[in-house]
Enzyme design. Structure first.
Site, mmCIF file in Angstrom:
data_model
loop_
_atom_site.group_PDB
_atom_site.id
_atom_site.type_symbol
_atom_site.label_atom_id
_atom_site.label_comp_id
_atom_site.label_asym_id
_atom_site.label_seq_id
_atom_site.Cartn_x
_atom_site.Cartn_y
_atom_site.Cartn_z
ATOM 1 N N LYS A 22 30.981 47.382 42.325
ATOM 2 C CA LYS A 22 31.254 46.052 42.897
ATOM 3 C C LYS A 22 31.549 46.149 44.387
ATOM 4 O O LYS A 22 30.985 45.415 45.196
ATOM 5 C CB LYS A 22 32.459 45.418 42.177
ATOM 6 C CG LYS A 22 32.987 44.177 42.883
ATOM 7 C CD LYS A 22 34.259 43.632 42.271
ATOM 8 C CE LYS A 22 35.533 44.252 42.734
ATOM 9 N NZ LYS A 22 36.250 43.716 43.862
ATOM 10 N N ASN A 23 32.450 47.050 44.756
ATOM 11 C CA ASN A 23 32.902 47.069 46.148
ATOM 12 C C ASN A 23 31.850 47.600 47.117
ATOM 13 O O ASN A 23 31.924 47.334 48.304
ATOM 14 C CB ASN A 23 34.222 47.839 46.281
ATOM 15 C CG ASN A 23 35.379 47.044 45.693
ATOM 16 O OD1 ASN A 23 35.214 45.865 45.364
ATOM 17 N ND2 ASN A 23 36.529 47.674 45.549
ATOM 18 N N ARG A 99 37.282 37.065 48.233
ATOM 19 C CA ARG A 99 37.773 37.484 49.550
ATOM 20 C C ARG A 99 36.723 38.254 50.342
ATOM 21 O O ARG A 99 36.689 38.217 51.550
ATOM 22 C CB ARG A 99 38.995 38.385 49.396
ATOM 23 C CG ARG A 99 40.151 37.783 48.723
ATOM 24 C CD ARG A 99 41.368 38.641 48.883
ATOM 25 N NE ARG A 99 42.027 38.395 50.158
ATOM 26 C CZ ARG A 99 41.782 39.006 51.280
ATOM 27 N NH1 ARG A 99 40.894 39.947 51.340
ATOM 28 N NH2 ARG A 99 42.418 38.695 52.379
ATOM 29 N N CYS A 123 46.317 36.737 48.008
ATOM 30 C CA CYS A 123 45.878 36.662 46.617
ATOM 31 C C CYS A 123 46.960 37.289 45.769
ATOM 32 O O CYS A 123 48.009 37.689 46.291
ATOM 33 C CB CYS A 123 44.522 37.316 46.414
ATOM 34 S SG CYS A 123 44.558 39.090 46.524
ATOM 35 N N ARG A 128 47.193 40.265 52.289
ATOM 36 C CA ARG A 128 45.830 40.613 52.678
ATOM 37 C C ARG A 128 45.367 39.935 53.976
ATOM 38 O O ARG A 128 44.419 39.142 53.979
ATOM 39 C CB ARG A 128 44.867 40.352 51.515
ATOM 40 C CG ARG A 128 45.333 41.058 50.252
ATOM 41 C CD ARG A 128 44.335 41.028 49.152
ATOM 42 N NE ARG A 128 43.223 41.936 49.372
ATOM 43 C CZ ARG A 128 42.244 42.132 48.507
ATOM 44 N NH1 ARG A 128 42.237 41.476 47.362
ATOM 45 N NH2 ARG A 128 41.269 42.969 48.753
ATOM 46 N N LEU A 132 42.956 42.995 61.487
ATOM 47 C CA LEU A 132 42.254 44.206 61.938
ATOM 48 C C LEU A 132 40.746 43.953 62.063
ATOM 49 O O LEU A 132 40.088 44.512 62.946
ATOM 50 C CB LEU A 132 42.513 45.373 60.978
ATOM 51 C CG LEU A 132 43.987 45.748 60.794
ATOM 52 C CD1 LEU A 132 44.134 46.838 59.748
ATOM 53 C CD2 LEU A 132 44.593 46.213 62.119
ATOM 54 N N ASP A 313 43.155 50.770 43.376
ATOM 55 C CA ASP A 313 42.404 50.046 42.335
ATOM 56 C C ASP A 313 42.474 50.738 40.971
ATOM 57 O O ASP A 313 41.946 50.220 39.985
ATOM 58 C CB ASP A 313 40.928 49.876 42.755
ATOM 59 C CG ASP A 313 40.785 48.899 43.914
ATOM 60 O OD1 ASP A 313 41.770 48.248 44.278
ATOM 61 O OD2 ASP A 313 39.661 48.799 44.462
ATOM 62 N N ARG A 405 34.788 39.509 37.301
ATOM 63 C CA ARG A 405 34.535 39.827 38.710
ATOM 64 C C ARG A 405 34.143 41.286 38.875
ATOM 65 O O ARG A 405 33.490 41.637 39.852
ATOM 66 C CB ARG A 405 35.807 39.601 39.554
ATOM 67 C CG ARG A 405 36.176 38.186 39.822
ATOM 68 C CD ARG A 405 37.354 38.155 40.790
ATOM 69 N NE ARG A 405 37.072 39.001 41.932
ATOM 70 C CZ ARG A 405 37.959 39.794 42.549
ATOM 71 N NH1 ARG A 405 39.197 39.829 42.167
ATOM 72 N NH2 ARG A 405 37.611 40.516 43.577
HETATM 73 C C1 LIG Z 1 35.809 44.220 48.133
HETATM 74 C C2 LIG Z 1 36.555 45.468 48.385
HETATM 75 O O1 LIG Z 1 35.997 46.470 48.809
HETATM 76 N N1 LIG Z 1 37.848 45.473 48.069
HETATM 77 C C3 LIG Z 1 38.630 46.681 48.217
HETATM 78 C C4 LIG Z 1 39.115 46.774 49.638
HETATM 79 O O2 LIG Z 1 39.844 45.602 49.934
HETATM 80 P P1 LIG Z 1 40.220 45.266 51.441
HETATM 81 O O3 LIG Z 1 39.106 45.695 52.330
HETATM 82 O O4 LIG Z 1 40.649 43.845 51.469
HETATM 83 O O5 LIG Z 1 41.487 46.196 51.659
HETATM 84 P P2 LIG Z 1 41.932 46.936 52.991
HETATM 85 O O6 LIG Z 1 41.508 48.357 52.939
HETATM 86 O O7 LIG Z 1 41.493 46.128 54.149
HETATM 87 O O8 LIG Z 1 43.526 46.855 52.891
HETATM 88 C C5 LIG Z 1 44.331 47.997 53.088
HETATM 89 C C6 LIG Z 1 45.654 47.601 53.679
HETATM 90 O O9 LIG Z 1 45.452 47.139 55.011
HETATM 91 C C7 LIG Z 1 46.067 45.890 55.211
HETATM 92 N N2 LIG Z 1 45.246 45.116 56.172
HETATM 93 C C8 LIG Z 1 43.906 44.994 55.932
HETATM 94 C C9 LIG Z 1 43.110 44.287 56.811
HETATM 95 C C10 LIG Z 1 43.706 43.710 57.945
HETATM 96 O O10 LIG Z 1 43.058 43.080 58.779
HETATM 97 N N3 LIG Z 1 45.050 43.853 58.135
HETATM 98 C C11 LIG Z 1 45.832 44.560 57.277
HETATM 99 O O11 LIG Z 1 47.033 44.675 57.479
HETATM 100 C C12 LIG Z 1 46.074 45.258 53.807
HETATM 101 O O12 LIG Z 1 47.024 44.245 53.694
HETATM 102 C C13 LIG Z 1 46.378 46.465 52.949
HETATM 103 O O13 LIG Z 1 47.740 46.710 52.969
HETATM 104 O O14 LIG Z 1 39.913 47.949 49.779
HETATM 105 C C14 LIG Z 1 41.108 47.918 48.968
HETATM 106 C C15 LIG Z 1 41.907 49.173 49.297
HETATM 107 O O15 LIG Z 1 41.211 50.289 48.888
HETATM 108 C C16 LIG Z 1 40.744 47.824 47.501
HETATM 109 O O16 LIG Z 1 41.920 47.640 46.749
HETATM 110 C C17 LIG Z 1 39.816 46.639 47.253
HETATM 111 O O17 LIG Z 1 39.312 46.702 45.938
HETATM 112 C C1 LIG Z 2 41.209 44.200 44.717
HETATM 113 C C2 LIG Z 2 39.966 44.319 44.319
HETATM 114 O O1 LIG Z 2 38.927 43.583 44.750
HETATM 115 P P1 LIG Z 2 38.871 42.449 45.897
HETATM 116 O O2 LIG Z 2 39.098 43.126 47.206
HETATM 117 O O3 LIG Z 2 37.458 41.947 45.783
HETATM 118 O O4 LIG Z 2 39.919 41.437 45.564
HETATM 119 C C3 LIG Z 2 39.550 45.329 43.314
HETATM 120 O O5 LIG Z 2 38.332 45.607 43.198
HETATM 121 O O6 LIG Z 2 40.421 45.866 42.613
#
Ligand SMILES: CC(=O)N[C@H]1[C@@H](OP(=O)(O)OP(=O)(O)OC[C@H]2O[C@@H](n3ccc(=O)[nH]c3=O)[C@H](O)[C@@H]2O)O[C@H](CO)[C@@H](O)[C@@H]1O
Ligand SMILES: C=C(OP(=O)(O)O)C(=O)O
Length: 427
Positions: A22-23, A99, A123, A128, A132, A313, A405
């Site tokens: 998925k990711n 998201r 969420c 989230r 960045l 995850d 999902r």
């Molecule tokens: C669709 C997808 O690929 N989702 C994955 C992606 O989510 P996602 O890309 O949303 O997660 P991030 O790696 O960005 O988040 C990591 C950390 O960085 C923080 N953060 C992130 C962005 C930002 O602009 N500012 C900030 O502070 C977040 O709150 C969190 O604490 O990586 C996560 C961490 O491996 C996984 O749990 C999700 O399944």
């Molecule tokens: C948190 C997850 O996905 P998403 O970033 O799409 O919410 C996930 O795959 O566990």
């Protein structure tokens, strides 16, 4: 709303085909916005999020064509073509449900010079933020303002230019947006403290197949030499390491043995190491991995962190397994501040878990018992399914749209290895 009913206590044994990730799929789909030529993605999982992303791509002007794959086959093939960008707006209604829609921001800016994308908001698992993502795009010359719940981003005349991005925190999504924007920027971009998740490597390899120049794959520094245009390509989505890890936990928690067909060991090292420490046997087999439960489940001390460490995850699924361990485990969630929503539900099934801030103390119990439980997010839902598979009696899981999902044909895959699980429509 549909529910899943499980009669627990069966030992699971057999083979499960691992679907496309998925990711990875959710970051490969928006790559189609970067070229006017067709991008064909193979091994796409049949998931609500992939369908939702396809719908968003249609709104932006991309056509999506699914090759006539049979219902009983895994791995759909989709050809996307964004001959023109018809709209640069990703509306609230779509982004709120998924998201990952934020991942159209970088490609739209690179190709169309502007983008208006709804802020995703928080969420169930945490706040989230996307600061960045925005800072990285600003480093490439984007002008960004936030208004009425939307990110409005513009590229100055002359387009995005290469820049230096150094992330203070590792972010998967921000690395993906930065990479997709940088491939068409003028000059060189260096992304430091980049995420190293295998899905990032999958994205980089797809972009390279489309003509991008990226080096530093699998490291925390990615260097991108911008090119004038990208071309079409065909690319196969990597196998889902989190789905594979989840079914490995299903084998461990039921005292069973499951072959994870297509799973790629090198993407799952931390997950497999933790399973081995818990007493599970992990063997290489042709085309996959076999996992076999040990005589009991040994307790673990685990902390989630960015790849190559143990993934957030997988935290909920391991918690269900460790709820039945022979001793006390300590889990620490360092990525998302609210990722213990499954704990009260597991407790209703007899688990003994205390959450103290980001840490959870899991005291192993000899048995779980079936109960009516409610899924709160994707991986929390899987943890309840796992607990239900091991529990005595019947477990009814509601709000299972979360599972759709991220887990392709979950009941079918689990039935094939001997689980008593069915989906019922609750009207
Ligand atoms: C669709 C997808 O690929 N989702 C994955 C992606 O989510 P996602 O890309 O949303 O997660 P991030 O790696 O960005 O988040 C990591 C950390 O960085 C923080 N953060 C992130 C962005 C930002 O602009 N500012 C900030 O502070 C977040 O709150 C969190 O604490 O990586 C996560 C961490 O491996 C996984 O749990 C999700 O399944
Ligand atoms: C948190 C997850 O996905 P998403 O970033 O799409 O919410 C996930 O795959 O566990």
């Amino acid at each position: 709303m549909d529910k899943i009913i499980i009669k627990g206590g069966r030992r699971l044994e057999g083979r499960i085909q691992i679907s496309g990730a998925k990711n990875a799929a959710l970051t490969l789909l928006p790559c189609a916005l970067l070229t006017d030529e067709p991008l064909t993605l193979r091994n796409l999982p049949r998931l609500a999020d992939v369908d939702g992303f396809g719908h968003l791509m249609n709104q932006l002007g991309a056509s999506t064509m699914i090759e006539g794959s049979k219902r009983d086959e895994f791995g759909r093939v989709m050809t996307l073509r964004a001959s023109n960008i018809a709209s640069t707006v990703a509306p609230y209604d779509i982004v709120r449900k998924m998201r990952a829609s934020i991942l159209v921001l970088g490609p739209l800016m690179a190709r169309a010079g502007e983008a208006t994308v709804s802020l995703p908001g928080g969420c169930a698992i945490g706040n989230r933020p996307i600061d960045l993502h925005l800072k990285a795009l600003e480093a490439l010359g984007a002008e960004i303002e936030l208004a009425a719940g939307y990110v409005k981003a513009k590229v100055p005349s002359g387009g995005l230019r290469g820049g230096h991005v150094r992330f203070p925190v590792v972010s998967v999504g921000a690395t993906e947006n930065a990479l997709m924007a940088a491939v068409l920027a003028k000059g060189t971009t260096v992304i430091e403290n980049a995420a190293r998740e295998p899905e990032i490597t999958d994205l980089a390899m797809c972009l390279i197949a489309m003509g991008a120049k990226i080096s530093g794959l699998r490291t925390d520094t990615l260097t991108v030499e911008g090119v004038d245009r990208l071309h079409g390509a065909t690319y196969a989505v990597m196998p889902d390491r989190i789905e594979a890890g989840s079914y490995a936990c299903a084998a461990a928690i039921t005292g069973g043995s499951i072959e994870l067909v297509g799973a790629r060991k090198e993407t799952m090292t931390a997950i497999l190491d933790a399973l081995i420490e818990a007493g599970v046997t992990v063997e290489d087999v042709k085309g996959g991995i076999r996992v076999t439960a040990g005589a009991d489940i040994k307790p673990l001390t685990l902390s989630t962190a960015p790849f190559p460490a143990f993934p957030t995850d997988m935290q909920a699924q391991f918690m269900s397994m460790l709820a039945l361990a022979n001793g006390t485990s300590l889990l620490t969630e360092t990525i998302f501040e609210n990722r213990y929503m499954h704990v009260p539900e597991l407790s209703r099934m007899g688990a003994d878990i205390d959450v103290r801030g980001r840490a959870a103390v899991v005291r192993g119990v000899p048995k779980l018992h079936g109960a009516e439980v409610m899924a709160t997010d994707l991986r929390a839902s899987m943890s309840l399914i796992l607990a239900g598979l091991a529990a005595e009696g019947e477990t009814i899981v509601s709000r299972i749209y979360h599972l759709d999902r991220g887990y392709e044909r979950l009941e079918e895959k689990l039935q094939a290895v001997g689980a008593d699980i069915e989906r019922v429509s609750a009207g």
